[in-house]
Design a protein around this motif. Structure first.
Motif, PDB file in Angstrom:
ATOM      1  N   ASP A 418       5.745   0.701   6.070  1.00 45.69           N
ATOM      2  CA  ASP A 418       5.985   0.548   4.637  1.00 45.69           C
ATOM      3  C   ASP A 418       7.194  -0.350   4.435  1.00 45.69           C
ATOM      4  O   ASP A 418       8.268  -0.072   4.975  1.00 45.69           O
ATOM      5  CB  ASP A 418       6.283   1.910   3.993  1.00 45.69           C
ATOM      6  N   ASP A 470       9.941   1.241   6.879  1.00 43.79           N
ATOM      7  CA  ASP A 470       9.782   2.600   7.393  1.00 43.79           C
ATOM      8  C   ASP A 470       8.502   2.707   8.197  1.00 43.79           C
ATOM      9  O   ASP A 470       7.481   2.133   7.816  1.00 43.79           O
ATOM     10  CB  ASP A 470       9.679   3.607   6.235  1.00 43.79           C
ATOM     11  N   GLN A 472       5.610   5.062   8.995  1.00 48.15           N
ATOM     12  CA  GLN A 472       5.035   6.241   8.349  1.00 48.15           C
ATOM     13  C   GLN A 472       3.986   6.897   9.240  1.00 48.15           C
ATOM     14  O   GLN A 472       3.068   6.228   9.708  1.00 48.15           O
ATOM     15  CB  GLN A 472       4.361   5.844   7.035  1.00 48.15           C
ATOM     16  N   SER A 482       8.206   9.552   6.769  1.00 47.29           N
ATOM     17  CA  SER A 482       8.755   8.452   7.570  1.00 47.29           C
ATOM     18  C   SER A 482       9.448   8.981   8.811  1.00 47.29           C
ATOM     19  O   SER A 482      10.149   9.980   8.783  1.00 47.29           O
ATOM     20  CB  SER A 482       9.698   7.549   6.798  1.00 47.29           C
TER      21      SER A 482
END
Ligand code: TSB
Ligand code: ZN
Length: 639
Positions: A418, A470, A472, A482
Motif C-alpha cells: 500500500d 506498507d 499488508q 500492516s
C-alpha cells in the motif's frame, strides 16, 4: 394506459405499460438471478411496480447490496422459524451484517445447540415452501394495536420512535415483521442455510436493559458457497493465533495485568529471541547501528516532534515527576533523532542508520485489541535512516530489498503493498508545505517504479510527517494489517533542526527514513503463528527436538543425547514423565515438536536414536551424528 420507458445498464430500453413490476422486467431481461432492483437509484423489491420512466439495475447475490437484502430476508426467515417453534418468543431486531445476519430474540433463556438445529431445520422447510414475501403498509395505530395484542414489547418500543403515519411490514405466510425493506420476492430464493452461533446481547446495547439471545446465521444461493464459507471459518479457527498461543504456551494475557499487555511465556519468548537475534544480526551486516533508548521521555520531546499534536489520542497521559512532565514512548523516532544530534555530521557520514528493538506504548481503544495483532505495549524492529536527499531513493530501495529478503526467509509470499499519500484536502491533519509532500511522494513513486513494484494507492493514509509504503498481510480472521513499513520524512528533520555539513561547507538538512522490517515482535508473532498454523519451521521452533525414553531405565541415555545436542546449539528437551511411549508421542504432536527421538534398549546400546519427524513421519533408527547433520542442514537452509 400510459407507457413508460425502462432503461437497463447495458444501454437497452424497453417500453412497458405503467404499473409493470420489476420482476417482469427481470424476466424479460432473462435475469432469473436478480434478487432486488435499483430503480432510479433507489433499492426496491422485485415485486414493486413502476409508474414512470426509470433506469433499472438488477442486483444479484454477487453485489454487496444484493447480498445485504438476501441476508436481511434470511433474518426474517429465522424470525419466522423461531416464532413457529416458540410462539411466546419476543422479537427485537434482525439486521444483515458483513458475513450473514443475526436476530435478537427474547425467550427468557439462551438458545442452546438443539434449539439451533430445530430452528435451522424449520427455516429450510419454510424456504422450500417458497412463500411470497410481500410488502404491506398499515396505519401506525393499527400496527401498535397489533403489536400490543401480540405482546411484542420490543417492536412496540421501536414503533413508538417511528414518526410516519403509515408503517411498512413484510409478510410471508402468516408471519409479519415491521421493516423498511427491501426484500427478496419469495423465501425459496434462500437455498443453503446455516445457523452459526448464539450470544447474549443487551436490548439496544444497553447493559441496564433486557438481556436478549442473539442467533447468528448465514445463507447462500448455492450449497458450494456455504461449504466454502464453513471451510474458511474452520481454517480461520484452526489458525487463530489466540487459540494456538494458549495451546502451544507461547503467550498469555491476564486480567490483573491489564488489557492489551501480553506476557511472553518461555516458548513464545524463545521464538521471539530467535527473531530478534536474526534481524539484529542481519541489520548489523547492512550498516545499521543498534542502540538502546529509554521507555519514557519528557513530554516536550513529543511537543517538538509534533506527536503530541497529531498522535496524542494514541498516547498515555503525561505523569508529573519532579516538576517534569513525562510520557511513555509511543514512537522511537525522537529518541533516535537525539542520538543523531550527539555529533556534528558531515555528508561523508551519511547515511547514518540507527536501529533499535524499541519498546513502545500506545493507547489503542479496547475494542480494537486483538491478541498479539494489536496490543498496547510492543517492541518494534525500528530504525531511522538519516540521509542526504540524493540518497533517499537508494536507501529506500535497500530497505525494500531487505524486506523481500526477510520475507523469503520467513516464507511469506502472500502480501500487498500500500502506497499511502497525504490528502491535500485534509488541511487539518497534514502539514501545509505542499512542496515537501510533492518531493517526498514523487521520490517514493519513482523508487517504486525503479524497483518495478506495483502498489495500491491510499490517498489520505500517510503519517503526519510523510508518505509511506506498507506491506499488508491478511490475518487468519481475514483482516488486513500492516506488517513492514517504510516512511519518508522531511518534516521531523525540520522540527528538530537537524543538519549535516555538505561538500560546500554549509549546513544542510537531512531526510529521515523510518522503517520497520519485521514490524513489532507482537504482530509478527501473531502473523507467523497463523501463517504456519503453529508448525514453526525448525529454525524458529521453540523446541526443536524432544527425546522420549521408552522406560525409566533409558532416562540416562536420553539425558546424554540431550546434552550432546544442546552443546551443538540445538533446543532439546527430555520427556521425563512416566507416561507410556504412545502418550509421549501424542503429547509431542500436540505441542508441534518438529522431531521426536525415541530411545529404548536398542538405541542406548548402539548410540542411536529412532527419529520421528513432524513433516515426514517415522524415519527409523539412525546414529546420533547422522541425525545431527540432518537437523543442522535443515536449520541453516531455514526450510
Ligand atoms: C517505523 N515511527 C515509525 C517507525 O520508525 C512507526 O512507529 N511507524 S508505525 O506507527 O506505523 O508503526 C510501525 C509498525 O508497528 C506498524 O507497521 C505495525 O506493523 C506495528 N504496530 C503499530 N501499532 C501496533 C499495535 N498496537 N500492536 C502491534 N503492532 C503494532
Ligand atoms: Zn519512526
Amino acid at each position: 394506459m400510459e407507457r413508460i420507458t425502462v432503461r437497463l445498464p447495458d444501454g437497452s430500453a424497453r417500453e412497458y405499460a405503467q404499473g409493470v413490476s420489476l420482476a417482469q422486467i427481470a424476466r424479460d431481461a432473462g435475469r432469473s438471478d436478480a434478487l432486488v432492483a435499483k430503480a432510479n437509484g433507489t433499492l426496491r423489491d422485485l415485486r414493486a411496480t413502476l409508474d414512470q420512466d426509470a433506469s433499472v439495475e438488477l442486483l444479484t447475490f454477487d453485489q454487496p447490496e444484493g447480498r445485504e437484502v438476501y441476508w436481511h430476508s434470511s433474518a426474517h426467515l429465522l424470525a419466522q422459524a423461531v416464532k413457529a417453534l416458540f410462539p411466546e418468543a419476543k422479537l427485537a431486531i434482525g439486521p444483515p451484517i458483513d458475513d450473514g445476519f443475526y436476530y435478537d430474540i427474547d425467550i427468557g433463556r439462551p438458545f442452546g445447540p438443539e434449539d439451533l438445529e430445530r430452528i435451522e431445520a424449520r427455516m429450510r422447510e419454510l424456504a422450500k415452501r417458497d412463500q411470497p414475501i410481500e410488502r404491506v403498509e398499515i396505519p401506525r395505530d393499527e400496527a401498535i394495536t397489533m403489536y400490543r395484542q401480540m405482546g411484542e414489547k420490543y417492536k412496540l418500543e421501536l414503533l413508538e420512535e417511528i414518526p410516519d403515519a403509515r408503517v411498512s411490514f413484510y409478510r410471508q405466510d402468516g408471519f409479519m415483521d415491521m421493516c423498511r425493506g427491501p426484500h427478496l420476492p419469495q423465501t425459496g430464493a434462500i437455498k443453503a442455510i446455516k445457523l452459526l452461533s448464539t450470544s447474549g446481547a443487551y436490548w439496544r446495547g444497553d447493559e441496564h436493559r433486557e438481556m436478549l439471545s442473539r442467533i447468528y446465521g448465514i445463507t447462500f444461493p448455492r450449497q458450494e458457497q456455504l461449504d466454502e464459507f464453513v471451510h474458511q471459518l474452520e481454517e480461520a479457527k484452526r489458525r487463530d493465533h489466540r487459540r494456538l498461543g494458549k495451546e502451544l504456551k507461547l503467550f498469555a494475557f491476564a486480567d490483573e495485568l491489564g488489557q492489551g499487555l501480553p506476557l511472553w511465556l518461555p516458548r513464545g519468548a524463545m521464538v521471539r529471541r530467535i527473531m530478534e537475534n536474526y534481524i539484529v544480526d542481519l541489520e548489523l551486516t547492512r550498516g545499521y547501528q543498534h542502540v538502546y533508548t529509554p521507555d519514557l521521555a519528557a513530554l516536550k520531546l513529543y511537543k517538538i516532534s509534533g506527536h503530541w499534536d497529531y498522535f496524542r489520542e494514541s498516547m498515555y497521559p503525561p505523569m508529573q515527576v519532579d516538576g517534569e512532565e513525562l510520557v511513555l514512548k509511543p514512537m522511537v523516532c525522537p529518541h533516535h533523532i537525539m542520538i543523531y544530534k550527539q555529533e556534528q555530521r558531515s555528508y561523508r557520514d551519511l547515511p547514518v542508520r540507527i536501529a533499535e528493538l524499541g519498546r513502545m506504548y500506545r493507547y489503542e481503544r479496547s475494542g480494537t485489541l486483538t491478541g498479539l495483532h494489536r496490543v498496547r505495549s510492543m517492541t518494534l524492529n525500528d530504525a531511522h535512516i538519516f540521509c542526504r536527499p540524493d540518497q533517499v531513493k537508494q536507501e529506500f530501495a535497500a530497505v525494500v530489498n531487505l524486506i523481500q529478503e526477510v520475507y523469503q526467509e520467513f516464507r511469506i509470499s502472500d502480501y500487498r503493498l500500500d502506497l499511502s499519500l497525504h490528502d491535500p484536502k485534509d488541511r487539518q491533519y497534514y502539514h501545509q508545505d505542499e512542496e515537501l509532500w510533492m518531493t517526498a511522494e514523487s521520490l517514493l513513486r519513482e523508487a517504486l517504479d525503479e524497483l518495478r513494484l506495483t502498489s495500491n494507492l491510499v490517498v489520505g493514509g500517510a503519517n503526519f510527517y510523510g508518505p509511506k509504503l506498507d506491506v499488508q498481510v491478511r490475518t487468519a480472521a481475514g483482516k488486513v494489517e500492516s506488517l513492514s513499513t517504510v516512511q519518508i520524512d522531511f518534516l521531523l528533520p525540520r522540527r528538530f533542526e537537524l543538519e549535516y555539513i555538505a561538500e560546500d561547507g554549509k549546513a544542510h538538512r537531512p531526510v529521515i527514513i523510518h522503517r520497520a522490517i519485521i514490524s513489532t515482535m507482537e504482530r509478527m508473532m501473531a502473523f507467523l503463528i497463523e501463517h504456519f498454523a503453529g508448525d514453526f519451521p525448525l529454525w524458529l521452533a521453540p523446541e526443536q527436538a524432544r527425546i522420549l525414553p521408552i522406560a525409566d531405565r533409558h532416562l540416562e541415555y536420553a539425558r546424554q543425547v540431550r546434552d550432546r545436542l544442546a552443546r551443538e546449539g540445538l533446543r532439546v528437551e527430555v520427556d521425563q514423565s512416566n507416561e507410556r511411549i504412545s502418550y509421549k508421542v501424542r503429547q509431542g504432536q500436540i505441542e508441534r515438536v518438529p522431531y521426536m527421538l525415541i530411545v529404548g534398549d536398542k538405541e542406548a546400546q548402539s548410540g542411536q536414536v529412532a527419529v520421528r519427524s513432524r513433516a515426514s513421519g517415522d524415519l527409523g533408527p539412525m546414529p546420533l551424528d547422522q541425525f545431527l547433520n540432518r537437523i543442522r542442514q535443515e536449520v541453516t537452509s531455514k526450510s
